[in-house]
Design a protein around this motif. Structure first.
Motif, mmCIF file in Angstrom:
data_model
loop_
_atom_site.group_PDB
_atom_site.id
_atom_site.type_symbol
_atom_site.label_atom_id
_atom_site.label_comp_id
_atom_site.label_asym_id
_atom_site.label_seq_id
_atom_site.Cartn_x
_atom_site.Cartn_y
_atom_site.Cartn_z
ATOM 1 N N ALA A 70 0.023 19.877 48.651
ATOM 2 C CA ALA A 70 -0.818 18.672 48.252
ATOM 3 C C ALA A 70 -0.341 17.684 49.033
ATOM 4 N N GLY A 71 0.445 17.569 50.101
ATOM 5 C CA GLY A 71 0.644 16.548 50.893
ATOM 6 C C GLY A 71 1.502 15.404 50.356
ATOM 7 N N LEU A 72 2.181 15.726 49.393
ATOM 8 C CA LEU A 72 3.215 14.996 48.618
ATOM 9 C C LEU A 72 4.650 15.236 48.953
ATOM 10 N N ALA A 73 4.993 16.117 49.908
ATOM 11 C CA ALA A 73 6.247 16.288 50.091
ATOM 12 C C ALA A 73 6.902 15.287 51.328
ATOM 13 N N GLY A 74 8.147 14.911 50.980
ATOM 14 C CA GLY A 74 8.721 13.784 51.905
ATOM 15 C C GLY A 74 8.723 14.339 53.334
ATOM 16 N N LYS A 75 9.013 13.078 54.249
ATOM 17 C CA LYS A 75 9.338 13.569 55.703
ATOM 18 C C LYS A 75 10.630 14.506 55.854
ATOM 19 N N LEU A 76 11.534 14.319 55.048
ATOM 20 C CA LEU A 76 12.863 15.248 55.162
ATOM 21 C C LEU A 76 13.056 16.066 53.969
ATOM 22 N N PRO A 77 13.852 17.145 54.196
ATOM 23 C CA PRO A 77 14.117 17.791 52.920
ATOM 24 C C PRO A 77 14.774 17.040 51.800
ATOM 25 N N GLN A 78 14.812 17.468 50.733
ATOM 26 C CA GLN A 78 15.138 16.406 49.682
ATOM 27 C C GLN A 78 16.694 16.417 49.681
ATOM 28 N N ASP A 79 17.540 17.407 49.999
ATOM 29 C CA ASP A 79 19.153 17.307 49.960
ATOM 30 C C ASP A 79 19.520 16.559 51.385
ATOM 31 N N LEU A 80 18.844 16.677 52.318
ATOM 32 C CA LEU A 80 19.003 15.763 53.433
ATOM 33 C C LEU A 80 18.768 14.379 53.129
ATOM 34 N N GLN A 81 17.307 14.076 52.481
ATOM 35 C CA GLN A 81 17.263 12.739 52.063
ATOM 36 C C GLN A 81 18.299 12.119 51.270
ATOM 37 N N ASN A 82 18.717 12.875 50.319
ATOM 38 C CA ASN A 82 19.831 12.279 49.348
ATOM 39 C C ASN A 82 21.131 11.982 49.969
ATOM 40 N N LEU A 83 21.511 12.630 51.081
ATOM 41 C CA LEU A 83 22.586 12.484 51.733
ATOM 42 C C LEU A 83 22.511 11.223 52.506
ATOM 43 N N VAL A 84 21.224 11.069 53.210
ATOM 44 C CA VAL A 84 21.114 10.004 53.949
ATOM 45 C C VAL A 84 20.991 8.764 53.031
ATOM 46 N N GLN A 85 20.449 8.980 51.903
ATOM 47 C CA GLN A 85 20.550 7.533 51.203
ATOM 48 C C GLN A 85 21.884 7.321 50.517
ATOM 49 N N TRP A 131 15.040 15.666 66.432
ATOM 50 C CA TRP A 131 15.438 14.932 65.320
ATOM 51 C C TRP A 131 16.917 14.710 65.493
ATOM 52 N N ALA A 132 17.238 13.356 65.112
ATOM 53 C CA ALA A 132 18.864 13.096 65.196
ATOM 54 C C ALA A 132 19.068 11.908 63.982
ATOM 55 N N TYR A 133 20.357 11.893 63.613
ATOM 56 C CA TYR A 133 20.742 10.890 62.623
ATOM 57 C C TYR A 133 21.474 9.830 63.347
ATOM 58 N N THR A 134 21.147 8.852 63.318
ATOM 59 C CA THR A 134 21.943 7.480 63.571
ATOM 60 C C THR A 134 22.075 6.647 62.657
ATOM 61 N N ARG A 135 23.276 5.909 62.840
ATOM 62 C CA ARG A 135 23.571 4.764 61.737
ATOM 63 C C ARG A 135 22.359 3.937 61.612
ATOM 64 N N ALA A 136 22.051 3.269 62.731
ATOM 65 C CA ALA A 136 20.929 2.385 62.916
ATOM 66 C C ALA A 136 19.843 2.691 62.601
ATOM 67 N N GLY A 137 19.476 3.981 62.743
ATOM 68 C CA GLY A 137 18.114 4.610 62.409
ATOM 69 C C GLY A 137 18.125 5.391 61.053
ATOM 70 N N ALA A 138 19.027 5.168 60.252
ATOM 71 C CA ALA A 138 19.096 5.795 58.919
ATOM 72 C C ALA A 138 18.034 5.211 57.992
ATOM 73 N N ARG A 139 17.892 4.037 57.797
ATOM 74 C CA ARG A 139 16.819 3.515 57.037
ATOM 75 C C ARG A 139 15.497 3.810 57.394
ATOM 76 N N LEU A 140 15.161 4.036 58.620
ATOM 77 C CA LEU A 140 13.870 4.425 58.910
ATOM 78 C C LEU A 140 13.464 6.170 58.598
ATOM 79 N N LEU A 141 14.745 6.710 58.373
ATOM 80 C CA LEU A 141 14.337 8.118 58.014
ATOM 81 C C LEU A 141 13.930 8.224 56.445
ATOM 82 N N VAL A 142 14.299 7.511 55.604
ATOM 83 C CA VAL A 142 14.356 7.527 54.137
ATOM 84 C C VAL A 142 12.842 6.598 53.898
ATOM 85 N N ASP A 143 12.308 5.737 54.462
ATOM 86 C CA ASP A 143 11.068 4.942 53.959
ATOM 87 C C ASP A 143 9.873 5.519 54.213
#
Length: 143
Positions: A70-85, A131-143
């Motif tokens: 349906a095109g409603l899934a997030g950019k990240l898998p849900q468990d990864l998104q929760n950890l980033v948040q 794909w890489a996680y950075t402290r500075a770019g963390a906010r961009l991953l979740v939005d």
């Protein structure tokens, strides 16, 4: 799976007592996702409020697959998104409490979990190789 774990009974299709048709279940999943519910929460709501024992048994697809279609899934898998948040919340706390060394260590551990889980999803093909996680770019991953 350990030898002592329980498992669900094997079923070919949904039980006869399920009150909804597959298309009704899919539309309910999409409706709940548009309200902002996560996939796991959607499954719980369908089980507890609508008597759907398993979305996969009724529809032949998991909740996450229905959301992807349906095109409603997030950019990240849900468990990864929760950890980033959670990592973002720790960063905000450390911004106002820079000498909190215990939570600094907690942030380091949280970021380690994020990287390990991301490595798994990259190997599985759910995330791009770059794909890489950075402290500075963390906010961009979740939005």
């Amino acid at each position: 799976m350990s030898r002592h774990a329980s498992s669900k009974p094997v079923r070919e299709s949904a039980p006869d007592w399920v009150p909804m048709l597959p298309r009704e279940v899919e539309s309910k999943v999409i409706e709940l996702a548009k309200e902002g519910k996560q996939a796991a929460v959607i499954g719980l709501i369908l089980r507890d409020s609508f008597g759907i024992p398993s979305v996969q048994e009724v529809c032949g697809k998991k909740v996450q697959q229905i959301l992807r279609d349906a095109g409603l899934a997030g950019k990240l898998p849900q468990d990864l998104q929760n950890l980033v948040q959670r990592a973002i919340a720790l960063q905000e706390h450390l911004g106002s409490n820079p000498r909190d060394l215990h939570n600094l260590r907690g942030l380091e551990l949280m970021e380690s979990r994020v990287r390990a889980l991301a490595k798994y999803y990259v190997a599985r093909g759910d995330l791009p190789d770059t794909w890489a996680y950075t402290r500075a770019g963390a906010r961009l991953l979740v939005d």
